[in-house]
Design a protein around this motif. Structure first.
Motif, mmCIF file in Angstrom:
data_model
loop_
_atom_site.group_PDB
_atom_site.id
_atom_site.type_symbol
_atom_site.label_atom_id
_atom_site.label_comp_id
_atom_site.label_asym_id
_atom_site.label_seq_id
_atom_site.Cartn_x
_atom_site.Cartn_y
_atom_site.Cartn_z
ATOM 1 N N ASP A 46 6.803 -0.163 5.496
ATOM 2 C CA ASP A 46 8.114 0.453 5.255
ATOM 3 C C ASP A 46 7.977 1.792 4.553
ATOM 4 O OD1 ASP A 46 10.158 -1.650 6.119
ATOM 5 O OD2 ASP A 46 8.729 -2.807 4.939
ATOM 6 N N ASP A 47 6.882 1.946 3.817
ATOM 7 C CA ASP A 47 6.656 3.196 3.084
ATOM 8 C C ASP A 47 5.151 3.312 2.872
ATOM 9 O OD1 ASP A 47 7.090 5.477 1.639
ATOM 10 O OD2 ASP A 47 8.222 4.524 0.017
ATOM 11 N N SER A 48 4.680 4.504 2.569
ATOM 12 C CA SER A 48 3.256 4.651 2.266
ATOM 13 C C SER A 48 3.080 5.745 1.223
ATOM 14 C CB SER A 48 2.459 4.965 3.527
ATOM 15 O OG SER A 48 2.777 6.240 3.997
ATOM 16 N N ILE A 49 1.935 5.704 0.568
ATOM 17 C CA ILE A 49 1.673 6.687 -0.493
ATOM 18 C C ILE A 49 0.173 6.954 -0.580
ATOM 19 C CG2 ILE A 49 1.651 4.885 -2.310
ATOM 20 C CD1 ILE A 49 2.989 7.067 -4.155
ATOM 21 N N CYS A 50 -0.173 8.229 -0.679
ATOM 22 C CA CYS A 50 -1.586 8.616 -0.805
ATOM 23 C C CYS A 50 -1.996 8.490 -2.268
ATOM 24 C CB CYS A 50 -1.784 10.041 -0.306
ATOM 25 S SG CYS A 50 -3.504 10.575 -0.383
ATOM 26 N N ILE A 51 -3.108 7.793 -2.496
ATOM 27 C CA ILE A 51 -3.503 7.515 -3.884
ATOM 28 C C ILE A 51 -4.780 8.221 -4.310
ATOM 29 C CG2 ILE A 51 -2.307 5.311 -4.164
ATOM 30 C CD1 ILE A 51 -5.079 3.997 -3.425
ATOM 31 N N GLY A 52 -5.408 8.966 -3.419
ATOM 32 C CA GLY A 52 -6.613 9.668 -3.860
ATOM 33 C C GLY A 52 -7.473 10.126 -2.714
ATOM 34 N N PRO A 53 -8.592 10.737 -3.050
ATOM 35 C CA PRO A 53 -9.504 11.231 -2.016
ATOM 36 C C PRO A 53 -10.227 10.078 -1.306
ATOM 37 C CG PRO A 53 -10.440 11.578 -4.186
ATOM 38 C CD PRO A 53 -9.067 11.026 -4.398
ATOM 39 N N ALA A 54 -11.057 10.433 -0.337
ATOM 40 C CA ALA A 54 -11.688 9.417 0.514
ATOM 41 C C ALA A 54 -12.548 8.427 -0.271
ATOM 42 C CB ALA A 54 -12.536 10.105 1.579
ATOM 43 N N ALA A 55 -13.291 8.914 -1.249
ATOM 44 C CA ALA A 55 -14.204 8.024 -1.982
ATOM 45 C C ALA A 55 -13.417 6.863 -2.593
ATOM 46 C CB ALA A 55 -14.921 8.813 -3.071
ATOM 47 N N ALA A 56 -13.868 5.631 -2.307
ATOM 48 C CA ALA A 56 -13.127 4.447 -2.750
ATOM 49 C C ALA A 56 -12.945 4.412 -4.264
ATOM 50 C CB ALA A 56 -13.835 3.191 -2.269
ATOM 51 N N ALA A 57 -13.936 4.894 -4.998
ATOM 52 C CA ALA A 57 -13.852 4.857 -6.459
ATOM 53 C C ALA A 57 -12.648 5.650 -6.969
ATOM 54 C CB ALA A 57 -15.137 5.411 -7.066
ATOM 55 N N SER A 58 -12.253 6.666 -6.213
ATOM 56 C CA SER A 58 -11.125 7.496 -6.651
ATOM 57 C C SER A 58 -9.809 7.099 -5.984
ATOM 58 C CB SER A 58 -11.408 8.961 -6.316
ATOM 59 O OG SER A 58 -12.632 9.354 -6.853
ATOM 60 N N SER A 59 -9.856 6.133 -5.089
ATOM 61 C CA SER A 59 -8.620 5.739 -4.405
ATOM 62 C C SER A 59 -8.432 4.218 -4.445
ATOM 63 C CB SER A 59 -8.613 6.263 -2.960
ATOM 64 O OG SER A 59 -9.822 5.954 -2.296
ATOM 65 N N TYR A 60 -9.079 3.487 -3.528
ATOM 66 C CA TYR A 60 -8.807 2.044 -3.433
ATOM 67 C C TYR A 60 -9.321 1.244 -4.628
ATOM 68 C CZ TYR A 60 -7.586 3.371 1.281
ATOM 69 O OH TYR A 60 -7.006 3.979 2.359
ATOM 70 N N LEU A 61 -10.211 1.863 -5.417
ATOM 71 C CA LEU A 61 -10.689 1.189 -6.627
ATOM 72 C C LEU A 61 -10.088 1.810 -7.887
ATOM 73 C CD1 LEU A 61 -14.464 0.780 -5.654
ATOM 74 C CD2 LEU A 61 -12.843 -1.074 -6.035
ATOM 75 N N ASN A 62 -9.191 2.746 -7.683
ATOM 76 C CA ASN A 62 -8.603 3.457 -8.824
ATOM 77 C C ASN A 62 -7.368 2.690 -9.316
ATOM 78 O OD1 ASN A 62 -7.299 5.244 -10.549
ATOM 79 N ND2 ASN A 62 -8.106 7.018 -9.456
ATOM 80 N N VAL A 63 -7.585 1.885 -10.321
ATOM 81 C CA VAL A 63 -6.541 0.972 -10.811
ATOM 82 C C VAL A 63 -5.279 1.739 -11.220
ATOM 83 C CG1 VAL A 63 -5.963 -0.694 -12.621
ATOM 84 C CG2 VAL A 63 -8.192 -0.798 -11.516
ATOM 85 N N SER A 64 -5.440 2.826 -11.968
ATOM 86 C CA SER A 64 -4.247 3.508 -12.481
ATOM 87 C C SER A 64 -3.419 4.105 -11.339
ATOM 88 C CB SER A 64 -4.624 4.573 -13.502
ATOM 89 O OG SER A 64 -5.385 5.581 -12.897
ATOM 90 N N GLN A 65 -4.092 4.615 -10.308
ATOM 91 C CA GLN A 65 -3.339 5.178 -9.184
ATOM 92 C C GLN A 65 -2.583 4.088 -8.418
ATOM 93 O OE1 GLN A 65 -3.305 8.852 -8.282
ATOM 94 N NE2 GLN A 65 -3.599 8.399 -10.424
#
Lengths: 442, 162
Positions: A46-65
């Motif tokens: 229903d919606d999407s949001i970009c949370i960081g650059p490609a590196a997983a540590a800065s996006s999919y593993l970035n808890v605060s984001q």
């Protein structure tokens, strides 16, 4: 029920969660890294949001984001999928502290299940069979040597926080143990930020059997027919099937009841998996996976129960809508993990120039790939999961053979040929295989 | 910065080695290379790399329908274009250009190096958007208190005295 769920993952599992939420009438918010922004599944949410650059540590593993994304999008729950933050107790805890429901077990349960030495110690005290080995974390190579001498070689050194074959070494004689201990420790520290290791007896050629369980917040637990995950390479699953051709009804019941006991011991809620090593009719508790598994579709076919929807409903506080007698084996299912990798199992990144997916009766494809998709070096190299079912094992296997013939992937190297070789193998066809199957097939 | 070189065409016997030219272009401060012979016309441009956050961009367009606080400004000339930079959101959060009483940023406003243009609030943590040089705000892409994602365009600025 939840109103809006943040899907804190990517690829096929993100799509699987988005589909389940859509069918349940719950809104979904996909998160994506910069590299995944154009992936079609983000548009299905229903919606999407970009949370960081490609590196997983800065996006999919970035808890605060991720937490921030859930808050600004006004979500009331977070689904972690598998991998990334799915088994990070701190993440579950932080979700709770921000008023977000974590779709999985409690942080305490995740922490206990994640510390393998601790959970092994716990189940051992309750007389659940475990593979003989160290009591807790082994301090150094000298201690590992003493334990190995007591339980006799071969032994296996494993990372306490491990998984996926990382931080793991098989040691067959005393002369190799020091080096193996050091290497496993360094690998574990690198992969899990935790160098803790334990040592156990290495069971030669066992079967890797896992039991899917589901549990509600009132303490009701039930088990599903097992999945046989013995077909592995480098300790990573390649092909799974259910039920196992090597498990009889009596052993199935024993394994299932033991899995429920383990789940109750750790106050498990939602869905999870208890893994066993099985040697003839003996079985040993191996570990508990506090998440939805990659191979959950096998059980969904076998039992005709949507585990993803069940997980979400249980996390929302609903009672288990089933009794143990309601869980039946209605068919046989096989899953092939199609990876982008070379013949040495090394991931191969690149662009999928052409993708033709199989279909027809009894075939399910879970993938987030399309023509032109990039296999990014930043993430897992799995392209798709092909799952087939049949009235019996032979029909499920024949359907898989047919599905793999229909599957066309150009632009990257894949392991389709490996799957075809497995499916043709005489021992596989007979259902006689153990965890050394791929090694012995060469 | 905008060094433009018109290369002498190679002798007909020489093979035009684009890869080599691109390598040379990358190693020098030459920013643009043009080559014409007959119908063949090649232009190679090296984009300026001095950015504050995110990649440099010369076009000023909003990438989100909900993200328009200011009209994009036209690109006047090459010098102005080269001194313009896009400032992007460093985090998922809520974008602020006003503390409720004071508007920190507006199109045309000049900000001294070290001055604050706005901030992104992420889980109660403030991430300030600071001027890394004396600059003028030429566009603001998001509204005050708008939810922004990581990497979303916030400002276009023009560095002064470049």
């Amino acid at each position: 029920m939840f109103k809006k769920v943040l899907v804190a993952n990517r690829g096929e599992i993100a799509l699987r969660i988005i589909r389940a939420l859509r069918e349940m009438g719950v809104k979904s918010v996909a998160v994506c890294s910069e590299a995944d922004k154009d992936n079609f599944y983000c548009g299905l949410a229903d919606d999407s949001i970009c949370i960081g650059p490609a590196a997983a540590a800065s996006s999919y593993l970035n808890v605060s984001q991720i937490i921030s994304a859930a808050l600004v999008k006004k979500c009331d729950a977070v689904h972690p999928g598998y991998g990334f933050l799915a088994e990070n107790p701190h993440f579950a805890e932080i979700c709770a502290s921000y008023g977000l429901s974590f779709i999985g077990p409690s942080a305490e349960t995740i922490a206990l299940a994640g510390q393998k030495a601790d959970i092994i110690d716990l189940v051992k005290r309750k007389k659940i069979p475990v593979v003989p080995g160290s009591k807790g974390v082994v301090a150094n190579a000298a201690e590992a040597k003493k334990i190995a001498a007591a339980i006799k070689y071969p032994v296996i050194i494993k990372a306490t926080a491990g998984g996926g074959g990382k931080g793991m070494r098989i040691v067959r004689s005393e002369k190799d143990i020091e080096q193996a201990f050091e290497l496993a420790g360094a690998e574990a520290k690198n992969a899990f930020s935790n160098a803790g290791l334990y040592v156990e007896k290495y069971i030669e050629a066992p079967r890797h059997i896992e039991i899917q369980i589901a549990a509600d917040k009132k303490g009701k637990v039930l088990y599903f027919p097992e999945r046989d995950c013995s077909i592995q390479r480098n300790h990573q699953k390649v092909l799974e099937e259910g039920p196992s051709p090597q498990i009889n009804a009596k052993l199935r019941k024993k394994l299932g009841e033991t899995a429920c006991r383990v789940a109750k011991l750790v106050n498990y809620t939602t869905v999870g998996t208890v893994e066993f090593l099985v040697s003839k009719n003996d079985f040993y508790f191996m570990e508990m996976n506090a998440r939805i598994q990659v191979e959950h579709p096998v059980t969904e076919f076998v039992s005709d129960i949507d585990l993803m929807k069940l997980q979400i409903a249980l996390a929302a506080g609903e009672d288990l809508p089933l009794n143990q007698d309601d869980v039946k084996e209605i068919c046989h299912a096989v899953e092939c993990r199609i990876n982008s990798e070379d013949e040495n199992y090394m991931p191969s990144a690149g662009k999928i120039e052409r993708l033709i997916l199989p279909g027809g009766p009894g075939v399910r494809v879970d993938t987030a790939m399309t023509n032109g998709s990039e296999i990014s070096p930043f993430y897992d190299s799995m392209i798709a999961k092909i799952i087939t079912y049949g009235r019996d094992r032979a029909e499920a296997i024949e359907r898989m053979k047919r599905a793999l013939l229909e599957l066309k992937i150009e632009g990257v190297t894949t392991n389709i040929a490996l799957h075809q070789k497995i499916l043709r193998n005489e021992n596989f066809v007979k259902g006689c295989y153990t965890t050394d199957f791929i090694g012995s097939m060469k | 910065m905008n060094n433009k070189t018109k290369s002498a065409p190679p002798a007909p016997s020489e093979e035009l080695n684009l890869k080599k030219i691109m390598e040379v272009l990358g190693e020098t401060d030459v920013c643009e290379f043009e080559y014409s012979r007959g119908d063949l016309h090649i232009v190679l441009k090296k984009e300026p790399v001095a950015v504050i956050l995110g990649e440099d961009e010369n076009t000023v367009e909003t990438d989100s329908a909900s993200c328009t606080a200011a009209e994009p400004v036209a690109v006047e000339n090459a010098a102005a274009r080269d001194s313009r930079k896009i400032l992007k959101s460093p985090a998922v959060g809520t974008f602020h250009i006003s503390d409720g009483n004071t508007l920190l940023a507006a199109v045309g406003k000049k900000v001294k190096k070290g001055g604050k243009l706005g901030w992104v609030n992420s889980m109660g943590i403030t991430q300030e958007i600071m001027a890394e040089a004396d600059l003028k705000i030429t566009a603001i892409f998001c509204k005050d208190r708008e939810v922004v994602e990581w990497g979303q365009k916030l400002f276009e600025v023009e560095e002064e005295n470049v």
